[in-house]
Design an enzyme around this catalytic site. Structure first.
Site, PDB file in Angstrom:
ATOM      1  N   GLY A  56     -24.746  26.821 -13.934  1.00 20.27           N
ATOM      2  CA  GLY A  56     -23.329  26.904 -14.247  1.00 20.27           C
ATOM      3  C   GLY A  56     -22.551  26.175 -13.186  1.00 20.27           C
ATOM      4  N   THR A  57     -21.898  25.098 -13.591  1.00 13.42           N
ATOM      5  CA  THR A  57     -21.194  24.326 -12.587  1.00 13.42           C
ATOM      6  C   THR A  57     -20.370  23.255 -13.274  1.00 13.42           C
ATOM      7  OG1 THR A  57     -21.553  23.234 -10.459  1.00 13.42           O
ATOM      8  CG2 THR A  57     -22.870  22.476 -12.264  1.00 13.42           C
ATOM      9  N   THR A  58     -19.408  22.688 -12.545  1.00 11.10           N
ATOM     10  CA  THR A  58     -18.731  21.488 -13.036  1.00 11.10           C
ATOM     11  C   THR A  58     -18.611  20.520 -11.878  1.00 11.10           C
ATOM     12  OG1 THR A  58     -17.365  22.885 -14.448  1.00 11.10           O
ATOM     13  CG2 THR A  58     -16.724  20.589 -14.252  1.00 11.10           C
TER      14      THR A  58
END
Lengths: 273, 223
Positions: A56-58
């Site tokens: 989960g990341t951007t």
């Protein structure tokens, strides 16, 4: 006649078999020991559950007329639990190259640090800085040699070399892509939406930074696995510089301030019986 | 006929919780002393804290056999460092060593969830938190182990330190005094013991500051 330096083709640390020579490990020649099981893949699947890479990341990066803009959030999640809100996802490989982190945190941290060491050795051996293409190729080759063993790395290498600004996407499947706009992670669709619609090649540094910041903010707004602090870095001809680090909760009220609504009738205090 | 699955695992989880808090000139690191396997308690008096250098203490929960092996490897590497450099390892250096040691077992990990606490070269408290394969970051406070999901939200509420990623940078260490921090740690464990079956028996606290290292114990619920 210069001997061709083939050290980049070797895997960065030998994978030894069952005999782990503890003398070697202690004296500083580390290697990756493998478990002796009949079912290596099954064991790695089970072990990876323990580690639960934080996908989960951007993260995003783009090239524009004044260099490369790199931005990322800072949330790490293990399943549904937020294990950290202050993860450094933009890794400073050396003063003129940055790498972004997506996938397994330990994998990204370790291999980016390793890449920084290899880049420095290249500088000392060749008396000139390594190019972004060269650095990204070194990392891609290393990750390819560990392909299938469960590493999880989705990174962008951004830098400024003699050819100008450079941006490459490298992942643990062995993929390496040259490009001008990338976003990696679970929040990337949202970031792409804002980034692609606002992108112009001839933006100023302030405009580009604001676009990067907004893209990360919008991704954290809609993606539960992204959040924390939106960091924005700029890579120019003199190296990288961190431009901003803003808490996305505060950014929300900065972009959408709360309007005081007109009150029609004030509630009056009722005396307690 | 379905394929037979392996019914032996090289890992076990002995439970337990660790906490560390960094202050302006001190560091508090604590762990409970219960060692369990499944629903059984193996012992009520097992130390999860290990002093790696004069200014670095590691607390580890998880599989204690792997923790013990990890402690031995780190002590041996520290001894070699002292012979080669004629000085003790600093806490940030030990933090990097621990990260690399964990990552070199990336394909057969140490089942250890570590917190490293100590004083940095300027005498300020530092806490480093790790996952099982070596990813780490310097933080103002941290909790790992079976009670961490109970303790971390409480510490966030009491100690929420500004993220080190903010620009302009703000200091991450807590403004609490040493005595207040120790009291906070005791409160954390008293609460975690109530709701986590793997945490309890006794609490071992190590306090590091400029004058040295001090050890304290607190009895916890034994049920």
């Amino acid at each position: 006649m210069m001997k061709i330096d083939l050290s980049g083709l070797e895997a960065s640390a030998p994978i030894k078999g069952n005999t782990v020579d503890s003398r070697d490990e202690i004296l500083g020649v580390p290697s990756f020991a493998l478990p002796t099981t009949a079912d290596f893949d099954g064991f790695q699947k089970a072990a990876v559950q323990m580690v639960k890479p934080a996908k989960g990341t951007t993260t995003l990066a783009f090239i524009f007329k004044d260099g490369v803009m790199v931005a990322a959030d800072s949330r790490a999640s293990m399943g549904g639990y937020i294990s950290s809100q202050s993860v450094k996802k933009i890794i400073e490989i050396n003063p003129y190259m940055l790498g972004t982190m997506a996938g397994g945190a330990a994998d990204c941290q370790f291999w980016h640090r390793n890449l920084g060491i290899k880049c420095r050795l290249h500088e000392l051996a060749n008396k000139r800085r390594i190019s972004v293409a060269g650095a990204s190729k070194m990392l891609a080759n290393i990750l390819y040699s560990y392909r299938g063993m469960g590493l999880s790395v989705g990174t962008m290498i951004a830098g400024w070399d003699e050819k100008g600004p450079g941006l490459y996407y490298v992942d643990s499947e062995g993929g390496r892509l040259k490009g001008t706009r990338f976003s990696v992670g679970s929040g990337s669709p949202y970031a792409y939406g804002v980034l692609d619609s606002g992108y112009r090649f001839d933006m100023s540094v302030e405009e580009a930074a604001e676009l990067a910041r907004r893209s990360i903010y919008h991704a954290t707004f809609r993606d539960g696995a992204s959040g924390g602090v939106a960091s924005v870095y700029h890579v120019g001809p003199n190296g990288w510089k961190k431009l901003s680090g803003d808490d996305v909760g505060e950014l929300h009220y900065h972009y959408y301030p709360v309007e005081p609504t007109t009150v029609e009738q004030e509630m009056t205090e009722v005396a307690v019986a | 006929m379905t394929k037979q699955q392996a019914n032996w695992s090289p890992y076990d989880n002995n439970g337990g919780t660790c906490v560390a808090i960094a202050g302006a000139d001190y560091c508090v690191i604590a762990a409970d002393t219960r060692m369990s396997t499944g629903y059984n308690i193996l012992t009520r008096d097992y130390s999860k804290l290990s002093q790696l250098a004069d200014k670095s203490v590691m607390a580890s929960s998880g599989f204690q056999a792997d923790v013990r092996a990890l402690q031995k490897v780190l002590s041996a590497r520290h001894l070699i460092y002292q012979h080669q450099h004629n000085k003790q390892m600093s806490c940030p250096a030990m933090a990097q060593l621990l990260s690399n040691t964990l990552y070199y077992k990336r394909f057969f990990p140490y089942y250890a969830f570590n917190v490293l606490g100590g004083l940095d070269n300027e005498g300020k408290g530092c806490v480093f938190t790790y996952d099982a394969v070596g990813s780490y970051e310097r933080v103002g406070y941290s909790s790992q182990g079976s009670g961490s999901t109970l303790i971390t939200p409480f510490l966030d509420n009491q100690l929420k330190s500004p993220s080190p990623l903010l620009l302009p940078a703000k200091d991450a260490v807590t403004p609490l005094s040493e005595a207040e921090a120790i009291d906070l740690v005791k409160t954390c464990f008293a609460s975690a013991t109530e709701r986590d079956i793997y945490t309890g028996d006794k609490l071992e606290i190590l306090v590091m500051n400029a004058s040295g290292i001090r050890r304290e114990y607190l009895e916890l619920r034994k049920d």
